[in-house]
Design a protein around this motif. Structure first.
Motif, short mmCIF file in Angstrom:
data_model
loop_
_atom_site.label_atom_id
_atom_site.label_comp_id
_atom_site.label_asym_id
_atom_site.label_seq_id
_atom_site.Cartn_x
_atom_site.Cartn_y
_atom_site.Cartn_z
N ASP A 2 0.84 -1.19 0.00
CA ASP A 2 0.00 0.00 0.00
C ASP A 2 0.87 1.24 0.00
OD1 ASP A 2 -2.15 -1.58 0.11
OD2 ASP A 2 -2.43 -1.44 2.28
N SER A 3 0.35 2.32 -0.53
CA SER A 3 1.07 3.58 -0.48
C SER A 3 1.15 4.05 0.94
CB SER A 3 0.35 4.62 -1.34
OG SER A 3 -0.92 4.88 -0.81
N PRO A 4 2.16 4.87 1.27
CA PRO A 4 2.30 5.34 2.63
C PRO A 4 1.08 6.05 3.15
CG PRO A 4 4.28 5.78 1.36
CD PRO A 4 3.27 5.29 0.41
N PRO A 140 17.65 21.22 6.03
CA PRO A 140 17.56 22.46 5.25
C PRO A 140 16.57 22.33 4.10
CG PRO A 140 19.54 21.27 4.68
CD PRO A 140 18.94 20.54 5.83
N ARG A 141 15.90 23.41 3.82
CA ARG A 141 15.00 23.41 2.67
C ARG A 141 15.81 23.36 1.39
NH1 ARG A 141 10.58 28.11 4.21
NH2 ARG A 141 9.78 27.12 6.12
N THR A 142 15.25 22.72 0.40
CA THR A 142 15.97 22.59 -0.85
C THR A 142 15.00 22.47 -2.00
OG1 THR A 142 17.54 21.22 -2.08
CG2 THR A 142 16.08 20.08 -0.54
N THR A 143 15.45 22.86 -3.18
CA THR A 143 14.64 22.71 -4.39
C THR A 143 15.11 21.51 -5.20
OG1 THR A 143 16.14 24.24 -5.52
CG2 THR A 143 14.15 25.16 -4.52
N ASN A 144 16.00 20.70 -4.62
CA ASN A 144 16.54 19.55 -5.30
C ASN A 144 15.44 18.50 -5.50
OD1 ASN A 144 17.86 17.14 -6.02
ND2 ASN A 144 19.74 17.86 -5.05
N ALA A 145 15.16 18.15 -6.74
CA ALA A 145 14.11 17.18 -7.04
C ALA A 145 14.46 15.80 -6.50
CB ALA A 145 13.87 17.11 -8.55
N PHE A 146 15.74 15.45 -6.54
CA PHE A 146 16.16 14.14 -6.03
C PHE A 146 15.90 14.04 -4.53
CE2 PHE A 146 19.39 11.46 -4.03
CZ PHE A 146 19.14 10.25 -4.66
N ALA A 147 16.16 15.15 -3.79
CA ALA A 147 15.92 15.15 -2.35
C ALA A 147 14.45 14.97 -2.03
CB ALA A 147 16.46 16.44 -1.73
N ASN A 153 9.85 8.68 -0.79
CA ASN A 153 9.91 7.23 -0.84
C ASN A 153 10.62 6.59 0.35
OD1 ASN A 153 8.82 6.38 -3.68
ND2 ASN A 153 10.15 8.13 -4.09
N PHE A 154 11.53 7.31 1.00
CA PHE A 154 12.34 6.66 2.02
C PHE A 154 12.31 7.36 3.38
CE2 PHE A 154 14.33 5.59 -2.06
CZ PHE A 154 14.27 4.20 -2.00
N SER A 155 11.74 8.53 3.46
CA SER A 155 11.69 9.21 4.75
C SER A 155 10.79 8.46 5.72
CB SER A 155 11.18 10.64 4.58
OG SER A 155 10.99 11.26 5.83
N THR A 156 11.19 8.41 6.98
CA THR A 156 10.37 7.75 8.01
C THR A 156 9.39 8.70 8.67
OG1 THR A 156 12.00 8.19 9.74
CG2 THR A 156 12.25 6.15 8.50
N LYS A 157 9.44 9.97 8.34
CA LYS A 157 8.58 10.96 8.98
C LYS A 157 7.19 10.95 8.36
CE LYS A 157 12.45 13.89 10.31
NZ LYS A 157 12.36 13.37 11.69
N ARG A 203 1.47 7.74 14.84
CA ARG A 203 1.32 6.93 13.65
C ARG A 203 2.70 6.53 13.16
NH1 ARG A 203 -1.20 10.72 9.76
NH2 ARG A 203 -0.62 12.33 11.26
N THR A 204 2.73 5.63 12.21
CA THR A 204 4.01 5.21 11.67
C THR A 204 3.88 5.04 10.17
OG1 THR A 204 5.83 3.61 11.90
CG2 THR A 204 3.58 2.73 11.92
N THR A 205 4.99 4.88 9.51
CA THR A 205 5.03 4.67 8.07
C THR A 205 5.66 3.31 7.78
OG1 THR A 205 7.21 5.70 7.87
CG2 THR A 205 5.30 7.14 7.68
N TRP A 206 5.40 2.81 6.60
CA TRP A 206 6.02 1.54 6.25
C TRP A 206 7.53 1.70 6.15
CZ3 TRP A 206 9.08 0.82 2.04
CH2 TRP A 206 8.96 1.69 0.96
#
Length: 669
Positions: A2-4, A140-147, A153-157, A203-206
Motif C-alpha cells: 500500500d502507499s504510505p 535544510p529546505r531545498t529545491t533539489n528534485a532528487f531530495a 519514498n524513504f523518509s520515516t517521517k 502513527r508510523t510509516t512503512w
C-alpha cells in the motif's frame, strides 16, 4: 504494498464501526467472509512466579543475597518503569534456531536496563517522526528534485507522506534557524509518549517499520548463520570424503537433533521466563541459580541419551538399508557424546546473558567459535588424517568451546553480577521447573520429528538419495536463517506496539513483514533455481548425488516462498500472544497433510526424494494459509485491549511477588 498515505493516514487508532467488524490486516489479500474470532487466550506466568517465590523463600536468609536484591531494587527504581518498545528477541535467544520449525516462546519478557534504553530510543524515534519532538538534525529546505523524491519514498517521517512535497521557495542559511532544542530526558519522553498514545497522535510509516525490521534482523541473520556454520563445516568436510560418509553425517546429525539438541532447546525455553522474572524482580542472584538448575537437569537427562547414542548402530541398521552408513553414523554419534555437556551449558548460558539484556554475548562467542570450527575440521579430517571421525571430533570440541567462550565473556566483560557461584540450592525445586519446561519441549519435538521421518525415508531409497538429502537439509536450513530472524524481529516489534496500544502501527508492521517475507522467499527461490546445479557441487563431486539434489532443489525453491511466509506469520501470532495457534497449525499441516503427501508421492508415485520435499512444500503452504487466515479475521484493537489487561494483571502479580519476597526476608531476620 500500500502507499504510505493509505496505510498511515490520520485516522485514529480505534476506528471500528458500530455493530460491524473493522477492516483487518490481511483484508487486501483475503476475502472478508471469515467468521469473527474468539477472544485472545490469556497466558499466566503463575508457574514461574511459584518457582521464584520458593527460591526467594529459600535464599532470603543469605545476607549477601539480600544485599544484592536490595541493590537491584534500588537500581530498578532509579530508571523508567516501563519498556514499551524494547527491541528484544521476544523469548528466542540469539544463536538459537531450528530448521523449518518456528519455536514456541513466551508472551511478555520482563524488561531489563538494556531493553529500557532501547525502548526510549524507539519512543523517541516515533515522537520525532510524528513531529511531537523536534528532529535530531534540522533539515535544510531545498529545491533539489532528487531530495524530494528521496523524502517521498524513504523518509520515516509521517508528514513527508501526508501530501505532495512541493519545491521550497527558500533555503535556510541563518545559523539561528539551525539550532535544535535539546532532547528531553527519559521521564519527559515517557510523559509525551503516553500523552500522544492516549490522544491517538502516534502513527508510523512503512518506511519506519521496514527500517526497524532491517536494523533488528540483520545482526540476527549473521548470528544464526554463524551458529549453523558449525554443522555446515562438518557436512562440507565429510562430503569430500565420499558418498557413504555424506549420507552418514546427515543420518547422525538428524538423529542427534531429534534425540538431544531439539529437546534440550525446548526444555531450556523455560529459562526465557524464569531468568527474566528473576532479573526483573530485582533478585539477580536467582538468575544464575535458575541457569544452574537447568544445566544439572539437562546433564542428567543426557545420560540415557548418551547410552542410546553409544548403542545406536543396531537401531540405525534396522532403519536404513545400508549397514555401512548406519555404522558410520553410529560412530559419529559416539564421538558427539563428548560435546553433550557443552550443548546443555550453551543453552542455559544463552538465556543467562539474554535475561540481562546482553544479546550480543552469544554473537561474540560465535564470532570466535565458528571460524575455529572450520579450522578444526580441516586439521582433524585432512591434516591429521582422522577422516570421518575428525569431523565429529571438531563438532564436539566446538560444542564445548562455545559455552566456555560465553563464560569468559561473563567473567571478563559483563554479566557476572548475576552469578553468585555454584549452590546446592540448584538441586532443589525442580518440579515446577519441569512442569513449565515440558510443554515447550513436547511442541518443538513434535514439530521437528517430521524431518527425521523424511531422513529415514530417504535412507530407504539408497545411499545416493540419503546423501542428497543431507545436501538439501543443509541448504534449506541455511536459507531459513534469513526469514527466521525476520520473524523474530516482526514478533518483537508487533508485541511491543500492541503492548503500547499502537494497534494501527502494528498493522503497518505486519503488512511490511508479510511483503518482506514474500521478497525473501522469492530471493531464495531465485537462488535455488539459478544455482541448483552448482550448490550440490559445493558438498560433493558424486555425479548421481548432484543430479538427485539438483532435481529436488526445484521443489525446495518453491518451498522457500511458503517457508518464509509461514515463519513470519508465526512471528505475528507470537507478537499478539497466539503462538499456540501456529504450533497447532504446524502439527496439523506436517502430520496430517505434509507427511501423507510426502510418503504417497515418494513411494507410490516413485518421485523419491523430490516427492518427500513436495509434501513438505504443500504442508508449509497449508501452514501459511491457516495462519494468514487467522490473522485476517483477528481484531487487533481487541488484541491491544486484552494485552493491556494481561499487563495489568501481571503487574499486580509482580507487585505481590515483591511484597512477598520482602516480607519473607524480614520474617527470616
Amino acid at each position: 504494498m500500500d502507499s504510505p498515505s493509505s496505510s498511515t493516514g490520520p485516522q485514529p487508532i480505534v476506528n471500528s464501526r458500530p455493530g460491524g467488524r473493522r477492516r483487518s490486516i490481511l483484508s487486501d489479500f483475503l476475502s472478508d467472509s471469515l467468521p469473527q474470532p474468539s477472544s485472545f487466550l490469556s497466558t499466566s506466568p503463575g508457574i514461574a512466579r511459584e518457582i521464584l517465590t520458593q527460591d526467594i523463600a529459600e535464599c532470603s536468609s543469605s545476607d549477601d543475597d539480600d544485599e544484592q536484591a536490595a541493590a537491584s531494587d534500588a537500581e530498578s527504581a532509579s530508571g523508567p518503569a516501563d519498556a514499551k518498545l524494547a527491541f528484544h528477541p521476544n523469548g528466542i535467544v540469539w544463536g538459537a534456531g531450528c530448521s523449518l520449525v518456528p519455536t514456541h516462546s513466551r508472551d511478555r519478557p520482563v524488561p531489563n536496563p538494556h531493553e529500557v534504553e532501547e525502548s526510549l530510543h524507539a519512543e523517541l524515534s516515533l515522537l520525532r517522526d510524528n513531529a511531537i519532538l523536534p528532529p535530531k538534525h534540522r533539515r535544510p529546505r531545498t529545491t533539489n528534485a532528487f531530495a524530494r523524491l528521496y523524502r517521498r519514498n524513504f523518509s520515516t517521517k509521517v508528514r513527508d507522506h501526508e501530501g505532495p512535497i512541493v519545491p521550497d521557495v527558500a533555503v535556510e542559511t541563518t545559523p539561528m534557524l539551525r539550532e535544535i532544542p535539546p532532547t528531553p530526558g527519559p521521564e519527559e519522553i515517557e510523559r509525551r509518549f503516553e500523552f500522544a498514545v492516549a490522544h491517538h497522535e502516534i502513527r508510523t510509516t512503512w518506511q519506519r517499520e521496514a527500517k526497524t525490521l532491517i536494523q533488528y534482523s540483520t545482526p540476527l541473520i549473521a548470528t544464526f548463520l554463524m551458529h549453523y556454520s558449525v554443522t555446515i563445516g562438518s557436512v562440507l568436510t565429510v562430503g569430500r570424503l565420499g558418498l557413504v560418509e555424506l549420507a552418514a553425517v546427515n543420518l547422525a546429525t538428524m538423529t542427534a537433533s531429534i534425540t538431544c539438541y531439539v529437546p534440550v532447546q525446548g526444555l531450556a525455553t523455560c529459562l526465557d521466563t524464569l531468568c527474566a522474572q528473576a532479573y526483573g524482580s530485582g533478585h539477580k542472584h536467582l538468575v544464575g541459580l535458575q541457569a544452574q538448575r537447568m544445566t544439572w537437569l539437562l546433564w542428567i537427562l543426557m545420560v540415557p541419551i548418551a547410552l542410546l547414542w553409544w548403542f545406536s548402530e543396531p537401531i540405525l541398521a534396522a532403519l536404513v538399508p545400508s549397514k555401512e552408513t548406519a555404522s558410520l553414523a553410529a560412530t559419529f554419534l559416539r564421538v558427539l557424546i563428548a560435546g553433550m555437556p557443552g550443548v546443555a551449558m550453551l543453552e542455559s548460558g544463552k538465556r543467562f546473558v539474554q535475561s540481562q539484556g546482553l544479546f550480543k554475548a552469544t554473537t561474540y562467542a560465535l564470532m570466535m567459535g565458528a571460524p575455529l570450527s572450520f579450522l578444526q575440521n580441516w586439521l582433524f579430517v585432512f591434516k591429521f588424517g582422522w577422516g570421518f571421525v575428525g569431523a565429529a571430533a571438531a563438532m564436539a570440541i566446538t560444542q564445548n568451546l562455545l559455552p566456555l567462550l560465553l563464560v569468559l565473556y561473563v567473567w571478563l566483560v559483563d554479566g557476572s553480577r548475576c552469578w553468585n557461584g555454584f549452590s546446592r540450592k540448584a538441586l532443589r525445586n525442580w518440579g515446577p521447573m519441569i512442569k513449565l519446561a515440558l510443554p515447550g519441549m513436547i511442541m518443538i519435538e513434535a514439530q521437528f520429528s517430521v524431518l527425521e521421518v523424511l531422513t529415514l525415508c530417504a535412507g530407504q531409497f539408497g545411499t545416493s538419495q540419503l546423501a542428497a538429502q543431507s545436501i538439501l537439509v543443509t541448504v534449506t536450513s541455511t536459507s531459513f536463517n534469513i526469514p527466521f530472524p525476520l520473524a523474530i524481529a516482526t514478533s518483537t516489534r508487533v508485541a511491543n506496539l500492541i503492548g503500547a496500544d499502537l494497534s494501527q502501527a502494528a498493522k503497518v508492521t505486519a503488512k511490511v513483514s508479510i511483503i518482506a517475507a514474500c521478497m525473501v522467499g522469492c530471493f531464495n527461490l531465485l537462488l535455488f533455481t539459478t544455482f541448483r546445479d552448482l550448490l550440490p557441487r559445493i558438498f560433493t563431486d558424486d555425479v548421481e548425488v548432484i543430479r538427485i539434489a539438483s532435481q529436488a532443489l526445484l521443489v525446495c525453491g518453491v518451498m522457500q516462498v511458503f517457508d518464509a511466509i509461514a515463519a513470519v506469520a508465526h512471528g505475528l501470532l507470537r507478537g499478539i500472544g497466539q503462538q499456540a495457534i501456529g504450533s497447532y497449525a504446524n502439527l496439523f499441516s506436517y502430520y496430517l497433510v505434509a507427511l501423507p503427501i510426502s510418503l504417497s508421492t515418494a513411494f507410490a508415485l516413485g518421485w523419491r526424494l523430490t516427492g518427500l520435499w513436495a509434501g513438505i512444500t504443500v504442508g508449509l503452504l497449508c501452514v501459511s494459509v491457516i495462519e494468514l487466515a487467522y490473522l485476517h479475521q483477528t481484531d487487533w484493537e481487541v488484541a491491544a485491549a486484552q494485552a493491556a489487561d494481561r499487563l495489568r494483571s501481571e503487574d499486580v502479580a509482580e507487585v505481590k511477588l515483591r511484597r512477598h519476597s520482602h516480607s519473607s526476608y524480614h520474617m527470616e531476620v
